[in-house]
Design an enzyme around this catalytic site. Structure first.
Site, short mmCIF file in Angstrom:
data_model
loop_
_atom_site.label_atom_id
_atom_site.label_comp_id
_atom_site.label_asym_id
_atom_site.label_seq_id
_atom_site.Cartn_x
_atom_site.Cartn_y
_atom_site.Cartn_z
N LYS A 101 0.84 -1.20 0.00
CA LYS A 101 0.00 0.00 0.00
C LYS A 101 0.88 1.25 0.00
O LYS A 101 1.92 1.28 0.67
CB LYS A 101 -0.89 -0.04 1.25
CG LYS A 101 -1.96 1.04 1.33
CD LYS A 101 -2.80 0.84 2.60
CE LYS A 101 -3.92 1.84 2.71
NZ LYS A 101 -4.72 1.65 3.95
N SER B 5 -10.10 -0.79 6.95
CA SER B 5 -9.35 -0.56 5.71
C SER B 5 -8.57 -1.76 5.18
O SER B 5 -8.12 -1.74 4.03
CB SER B 5 -8.39 0.62 5.88
OG SER B 5 -9.07 1.82 5.65
N SER C 16 -9.66 1.51 2.79
CA SER C 16 -8.76 2.26 1.96
C SER C 16 -7.70 1.42 1.24
O SER C 16 -7.18 1.86 0.22
CB SER C 16 -8.05 3.35 2.77
OG SER C 16 -7.26 2.77 3.79
#
Lengths: 464, 103
Positions: A69, A168, A144
Site C-alpha cells: 500500500k 481498511s 482504503s
C-alpha cells in the site's frame, strides 16, 4: 500462470527449484501489464524487482513479489498515500514493516492505490483515480487498502500489505473476495507509515489464503523501538494454527438481528452452520449496538487526522496544503472543530468514553466465547461513483468493524459467499481478544478449508 | 438532549484558517453541508449513558515504554538526505515562507 500461485506455493516451488524467479516475475509482470491500465491498482512499480529476488532464495520468503500500500514509506521509492501533496515524495528512510519484510526476503513489487491518506472505504478519494474491483469492474474494490486487495484478487502479486484504522484491510478484502488480517493494535509497527489515526492504525497482510496471511504476519509483527505503542508480546509462529480445526471452540455469532442487515444475514446464517459441523458450538449473542461506533470513530479519527496532517507544509517535502483533496480537507477541518475549545468535551471526550463501553462489552463477551463472528460489511461491493456526495460513506460501510478496531482487537475477513450473477463476494469477520491472532487464524483457516468460497483453495482442491 | 449547533459560513472560514487550508466560496458551501451532515450523525452519542465511565485514550495499557538514548548513525540523515525532498533550499537550510510582516 505462476502469478496465480499462493504465497505458500510460490515459496515452496522456488525453494524446490520447480520455478525460477525469472518465470515468476515474468508472470506477475505480464499480469500487471495486461490489467493495470484498466484496474488502476499500482501507482508505482519498482524498477527491475526481479534483480534482487534471485539472491533471496534462502530467505523465509524466498524473494516473492509483494504489493505494498502506498502509505508505507519505502526507501528511495515514491510514496504518495494517493495524495498529490506527496506527489514527488521519495522517502529517505524505510518503514519498520518494510524493513522486516525485506529482511525476511520479500520484495516490494510496487505501491498500490488507496483512498488518499487512507480516508475512505472505496479508493474513490484517491487523487490518482479510483481502482476497479477485479471481480466485477462496474464495482468498487473497497478501501482504503483497495489497491492491495485488488492486486491480490487479480493475481497482480503473490501477496500484499495494507493498513487498517477501522475496516481498511478487512472491508476491501471482503469486497474483492480475498483474505485480510487486521492484527492487534501494537502488533505491527507504525513507524514509517503515513499516519492517519495513531491510536488505531494497524498494518497487516492481505493475501490469497489464511495460511498466507499467517506466513506474512510472522515476518512483519513484533515490538519496535521506534514505535512505543508496539507491545512487548512475543510473536508465535502463526502457521502452527493452520489445520488445527475448531473442535470444542465456543463461537459467538453477533449482529444477527441487526436492522438493515437482513439480506446479508439470510446468506450468512447458513455459513455459520459450517462451524457446528466442524465441532464448535455457535451461539447467537447480543453485542453492544455497532451504530455508536460510527460516531466514536468519526470523532476520534477526524481529531487525530487534524493533528497528524498538520505536518504537511510543503517545506521539507511534498506540496503545500492547497493540494489536499475534498475528503482530507473535510476531515482535517472537522477534527479541528471538534477538538477546539468548548467542543472537546462534548465530542472527543464523550467519544473516548463510549469507546470504553465497547471495550468492556468485548471483555465481557470474551469471558464466554473464544471468538466473535459477524459479516464484514453490510452488503456487496458498491457500484463505482457510490461515494458521490456521501460525507459518511466509509463510516457506514465499516459499521460492523469500527467498534472492534477502536478496541484494538485482531480480526480477519475471509470470503464466505460469492454471488453467481455479479461475481461479487461477502466477507466473514472473525475477531478475538487482544494479541490472539492465533485464534482468528485457526478459526478462519478451518472455515476456509471446509468450504469452497476461497478461489485459490478451490483451485488447489480441483487439482488433487 | 443538546441540539447540534448550526455552522455558519463564517465559522467554516475560521476553521479553515485555523487548519491552514485554503478554501474557495464553493468549497465553503459544500463544507457547511458536510459539517451539518456529520455533526447530526455524531450527535447520537449524546443519548449514550457515559456517567462514571473513564475515557480510553489508548488500548494497549502500556506505560513508560523507554529505551536507551543512544545515537544510531545508521538511522540519521545526512544534511543532503534531509534536504533531498525540499523544494527550496539555501546554503544547506530549508527555505520557509515569511510569516512576520515588515513594517
Amino acid at each position: 500462470m505462476h502469478n496465480t500461485l499462493t504465497l505458500k506455493q510460490a515459496i515452496s516451488k522456488l525453494k524446490n527449484k520447480e520455478l525460477t524467479h525469472k518465470d515468476l516475475y515474468q508472470a506477475v509482470s505480464d499480469s500487471v501489464q495486461g490489467k493495470n491500465k484498466k484496474l488502476n491498482v499500482y501507482l508505482t512499480v519498482s524498477k527491475n524487482p526481479e534483480k534482487q529476488a534471485e539472491e533471496l532464495l534462502d530467505t523465509p520468503l524466498a524473494g516473492v513479489p509483494i504489493a505494498v500500500k502506498d502509505n508505507f514509506c519505502t526507501l528511495n521509492l515514491r510514496t504518495t498515500a494517493s495524495s498529490t501533496v506527496l506527489d514527488n515524495f521519495i522517502p529517505q528512510f524505510e518503514s519498520t514493516v518494510i524493513t522486516k519484510l525485506k529482511k525476511a526476503g520479500g520484495v516490494v513489487y510496487g505501491k498500490t492505490n488507496m483512498d488518499a491518506w487512507a480516508h475512505g472505504s472505496s479508493t474513490e478519494t484517491s487523487q490518482y483515480g479510483r481502482t476497479l474491483n477485479p471481480r466485477n469492474i462496474d464495482h468498487l474494490p473497497g478501501g482504503s487498502s483497495g489497491g492491495s486487495a485488488a492486486a491480490v484478487a487479480a493475481d497482480m502479486c503473490i501477496a500484499a500489505l495494507g493498513t487498517e484504522t477501522a475496516g481498511s484491510i478487512r472491508q476491501p478484502a471482503a469486497w474483492c473476495g480475498v483474505v485480510g488480517l487486521k492484527p492487534t493494535y501494537g502488533r505491527c509497527s507504525r513507524y514509517g507509515v503515513v499516519a492517519m489515526a495513531s491510536s488505531t492504525d494497524s498494518p497487516g497482510p492481505i493475501t490469497k489464503t489464511v495460511e498466507d496471511a499467517a506466513i506474512l504476519l510472522n515476518h512483519i509483527a513484533g515490538p519496535d523501538k521506534y514505535d512505543a505503542t508496539t507491545g512487548p508480546h512475543g510473536v508465535p509462529d502463526f502457521t502452527q494454527y493452520i489445520g488445527k480445526g475448531v473442535k470444542g471452540l465456543k463461537i459467538g455469532y453477533i449482529y444477527k438481528d441487526l436492522k438493515g442487515l437482513e439480506a446479508v444475514t439470510k446468506i450468512f446464517e447458513k455459513e455459520m452452520k459450517v462451524f457446528e459441523k466442524l465441532g464448535a458450538t455457535v451461539t447467537v449473542v447480543d453485542a453492544m449496538n455497532p451504530r455508536y461506533g460510527i460516531s466514536v470513530y468519526t470523532i476520534v479519527q477526524r481529531g487525530e487526522v487534524s493533528s497528524n496532517l498538520g505536518r504537511y507544509d510543503g517545506i521539507r517535502y511534498g506540496n503545500d496544503r492547497s493540494h489536499f483533496g475534498d475528503e482530507a480537507k473535510r476531515r482535517i477541518m472537522l477534527g479541528t472543530y471538534t477538538l477546539s475549545k468548548g467542543y472537546a468535551d462534548q465530542y472527543y471526550n464523550t467519544a473516548q468514553k463510549v469507546r470504553t463501553l465497547y471495550i468492556k462489552n468485548y471483555e465481557e463477551l470474551f469471558k464466554t466465547y473464544d471468538v466473535l463472528i459477524a459479516p464484514t460489511s453490510p452488503g456487496f461491493a458498491k457500484k463505482i461513483g457510490a461515494t458521490q456526495g456521501a460525507a459518511m460513506f466509509g463510516e457506514l460501510e465499516d459499521l460492523l468493524l469500527e467498534a472492534s478496531s477502536l478496541s484494538g482487537l485482531p480480526g480477519i475477513s475471509i470470503p464466505c459467499y460469492q454471488d453467481p450473477k455479479t461475481n461479487l463476494f461477502l466477507g466473514m469477520n472473525i475477531i478475538a481478544p487482544m494479541w490472539r491472532e492465533d485464534l482468528v487464524i485457526q478459526v478462519a483457516d478451518a472455515y476456509e478449508q471446509a468450504t469452497n468460497w476461497n478461489t485459490w483453495r478451490t483451485k488447489e482442491k480441483a487439482k488433487k | 438532549m443538546k441540539k447540534t449547533p448550526n455552522i455558519t459560513k463564517k465559522q467554516i472560514q475560521h476553521i479553515a484558517n485555523l487548519a491552514n487550508i485554503p478554501i474557495t466560496q464553493t468549497e465553503q458551501k459544500k463544507l457547511q453541508t458536510a459539517f451539518e451532515e456529520t455533526l447530526n450523525t455524531i450527535a447520537e452519542l449524546q443519548s449514550v449513558d457515559i456517567s462514571n465511565v473513564e475515557p480510553t485514550h489508548q488500548v494497549t495499557g502500556l506505560t513508560n515504554i523507554l529505551r536507551e538514548d543512544i545515537v544510531n548513525i545508521d538511522n540519521m540523515f545526512t544534511q543532503k538526505q534531509a534536504l533531498a525532498n525540499a523544494k527550496q533550499t539555501h546554503n544547506g537550510y530549508f527555505v520557509v515562507p515569511r510569516i512576520i510582516e515588515e513594517k
